[in-house]
Design an enzyme around this catalytic site. Structure first.
Site, PDB file in Angstrom:
ATOM      1  N   ALA A   1       0.805  -1.223   0.000  1.00  0.00           N
ATOM      2  CA  ALA A   1       0.000   0.000   0.000  1.00  0.00           C
ATOM      3  C   ALA A   1       0.835   1.269   0.000  1.00  0.00           C
ATOM      4  CB  ALA A   1      -0.937  -0.005   1.209  1.00  0.00           C
TER       5      ALA A   1
ATOM      6  N   PHE B   1      -5.046   0.626   4.048  1.00  0.00           N
ATOM      7  CA  PHE B   1      -6.159  -0.049   4.706  1.00  0.00           C
ATOM      8  C   PHE B   1      -5.809  -0.442   6.133  1.00  0.00           C
ATOM      9  CE2 PHE B   1      -7.361  -0.298   0.366  1.00  0.00           C
ATOM     10  CZ  PHE B   1      -8.728  -0.438   0.336  1.00  0.00           C
ATOM     11  N   ARG B   2      -4.570  -0.907   6.357  1.00  0.00           N
ATOM     12  CA  ARG B   2      -4.239  -1.555   7.624  1.00  0.00           C
ATOM     13  C   ARG B   2      -3.692  -0.620   8.692  1.00  0.00           C
ATOM     14  NH1 ARG B   2      -3.240  -5.285   3.703  1.00  0.00           N
ATOM     15  NH2 ARG B   2      -4.134  -7.347   4.067  1.00  0.00           N
TER      16      ARG B   2
ATOM     17  N   ILE C   1      -4.635  -3.337  -5.046  1.00  0.00           N
ATOM     18  CA  ILE C   1      -5.816  -3.668  -5.834  1.00  0.00           C
ATOM     19  C   ILE C   1      -6.236  -2.506  -6.719  1.00  0.00           C
ATOM     20  CG2 ILE C   1      -6.666  -5.325  -4.121  1.00  0.00           C
ATOM     21  CD1 ILE C   1      -8.538  -3.146  -3.059  1.00  0.00           C
ATOM     22  N   ASP C   2      -5.355  -1.502  -6.882  1.00  0.00           N
ATOM     23  CA  ASP C   2      -5.739  -0.223  -7.469  1.00  0.00           C
ATOM     24  C   ASP C   2      -5.491  -0.086  -8.962  1.00  0.00           C
ATOM     25  OD1 ASP C   2      -2.924   0.187  -7.549  1.00  0.00           O
ATOM     26  OD2 ASP C   2      -2.974   1.116  -5.562  1.00  0.00           O
TER      27      ASP C   2
ATOM     28  N   HIS D   1      -3.848  -9.897  -4.381  1.00  0.00           N
ATOM     29  CA  HIS D   1      -5.099  -9.597  -3.686  1.00  0.00           C
ATOM     30  C   HIS D   1      -6.178  -9.113  -4.646  1.00  0.00           C
ATOM     31  CE1 HIS D   1      -2.575  -8.994   0.227  1.00  0.00           C
ATOM     32  NE2 HIS D   1      -2.762 -10.269  -0.075  1.00  0.00           N
TER      33      HIS D   1
ATOM     34  N   CYS E   1     -25.189 -12.475 -10.257  1.00  0.00           N
ATOM     35  CA  CYS E   1     -24.712 -12.760 -11.608  1.00  0.00           C
ATOM     36  C   CYS E   1     -25.886 -13.077 -12.536  1.00  0.00           C
ATOM     37  CB  CYS E   1     -23.746 -13.938 -11.560  1.00  0.00           C
ATOM     38  SG  CYS E   1     -23.119 -14.487 -13.160  1.00  0.00           S
TER      39      CYS E   1
END
Length: 254
Positions: free
Chosen positions: A30, A41-42, A109-110, A127, A160
Site C-alpha cells: 500500500a 487499509f491496515r 488492488i488499485d 489480492h 450474476c
C-alpha cells in the site's frame, strides 16, 4: 529514519544494485500508492480501523453484507478514479521498459501498475483488482458501472446474470482462498530474480510476506523500502526507511 546523508547514500546504493542486476522483481504494498491519494487499509487511521472488513463467507451468505460492501466501494470510487501512478509506479515502469523488470508482484488492488505502463499479464495481483467485478460462482466479469446501475435501480447488490451467484469486486477478501496461479507465478519469479525489492509493504500479511525471504534464500539480493521498520529488515542487503516517492523518484525515466 535515515539521516539525509545516509538516505542519499542508500539511494546511490540502490542504483548500484539495480545496475548490477539482470532480473529485478519488485513486490509492492500500500505504501507505494499513498502519495496518489489512495489510503492505506491496515495502518492506524486506515479504512479498516474505521470499518470492519467484511469476510468472504459473510459476503456470500448475507445480502445486507453484500449491500454494505458495495456501498463502501462506491463511496471510494472518486478516490480510485482520480488516482494516477505515483513516482514509485513510474520508476518501476521505467525499469520495466528497460527490460530490467519482467513482472511486478503486488498486494495492491488499485490497477496503478497497469496504468503506469505494465502489461496486465505482467502484474501479479495477489489480492486481486478493485476496478472491476467478478461472479464468485462462474467468475463472469462485470464492469463496476453495471453493478452501480443495477444497485441504484433495485436497491440492493445484484447477482450474476449468468449463474445467479453473488457479484463482488475482483479482490481477495478475508477468508477467501489466495489465487493459486498468481501465488505460483510469484514464487517462481521470487526464485528466479537476482534482485528483489519490497516496496511499501509492512511484510506482515502471509503467505505473501514470504516472497522476500524466498528470494533471499534463492540467492537474490534483498532491498526493503518502507517508511516504517519491518520484521524482515535484518535479512535485507539494503533497507531504506524513507518516503517511497522520494526514494524511487530519481529512477523515473522520460
Amino acid at each position: 529514519m535515515l539521516k539525509a546523508s545516509d538516505f542519499h547514500r542508500g539511494v546511490e546504493r540502490l542504483g548500484e544494485l539495480i545496475a548490477e542486476a539482470r532480473v529485478i522483481v519488485p513486490f509492492t504494498g500500500a505504501g507505494i500508492s499513498t502519495e496518489t491519494g489512495i489510503p492505506d487499509f491496515r495502518s492506524p487511521g486506515g479504512l479498516w480501523s474505521r470499518n470492519r472488513p467484511i469476510p468472504f463467507d459473510e459476503f456470500v451468505a448475507d445480502q445486507d453484507a453484500r449491500d454494505e460492501s458495495w456501498r463502501r466501494r462506491f463511496a471510494m470510487e472518486e478516490v480510485f478514479a482520480a488516482a494516477r501512478p505515483g513516482r514509485g509506479h513510474r520508476a518501476l515502469a521505467t525499469l520495466y521498459r528497460a527490460g530490467k523488470i519482467p513482472t511486478v508482484i503486488t498486494q495492491n488492488i488499485d490497477n496503478l501498475h497497469q496504468r503506469s505502463g505494465f502489461a496486465a499479464d505482467d502484474v501479479i495481483e495477489l489480492h486481486g483488482n478493485t476496478t472491476y467485478a467478478r461472479c464468485v460462482g462462474c467468475e463472469a466479469r462485470y464492469e463496476l458501472q453495471w453493478v452501480k446501475t443495477r444497485f441504484d435501480q433495485e436497491g440492493y447488490a445484484p447477482d450474476c446474470s449468468v449463474c445467479g451467484a453473488p457479484v463482488k469486486t475482483a479482490t481477495i477478501s478475508f477468508g477467501q482462498a489466495m489465487p493459486a496461479d498468481e501465488m505460483r507465478r510469484a514464487a517462481e519469479m521470487s526464485q528466479r530474480c537476482d534482485l528483489f525489492i519490497a516496496i511499501g509493504s509492512s511484510l506482515v500479511v502471509w503467505p505473501a510476506a514470504g516472497f522476500p525471504l524466498m528470494a533471499k534464500r534463492a540467492g537474490a539480493r534483498l532491498v526493503i523500502i518502507n517508511n516504517e521498520p519491518t520484521e524482515q529488515d535484518e535479512h535485507a542487503d539494503l533497507v531504506i526507511h524513507q518516503d517511497i516517492g522520494e526514494t524511487l523518484g530519481p529512477f523515473v525515466g522520460n
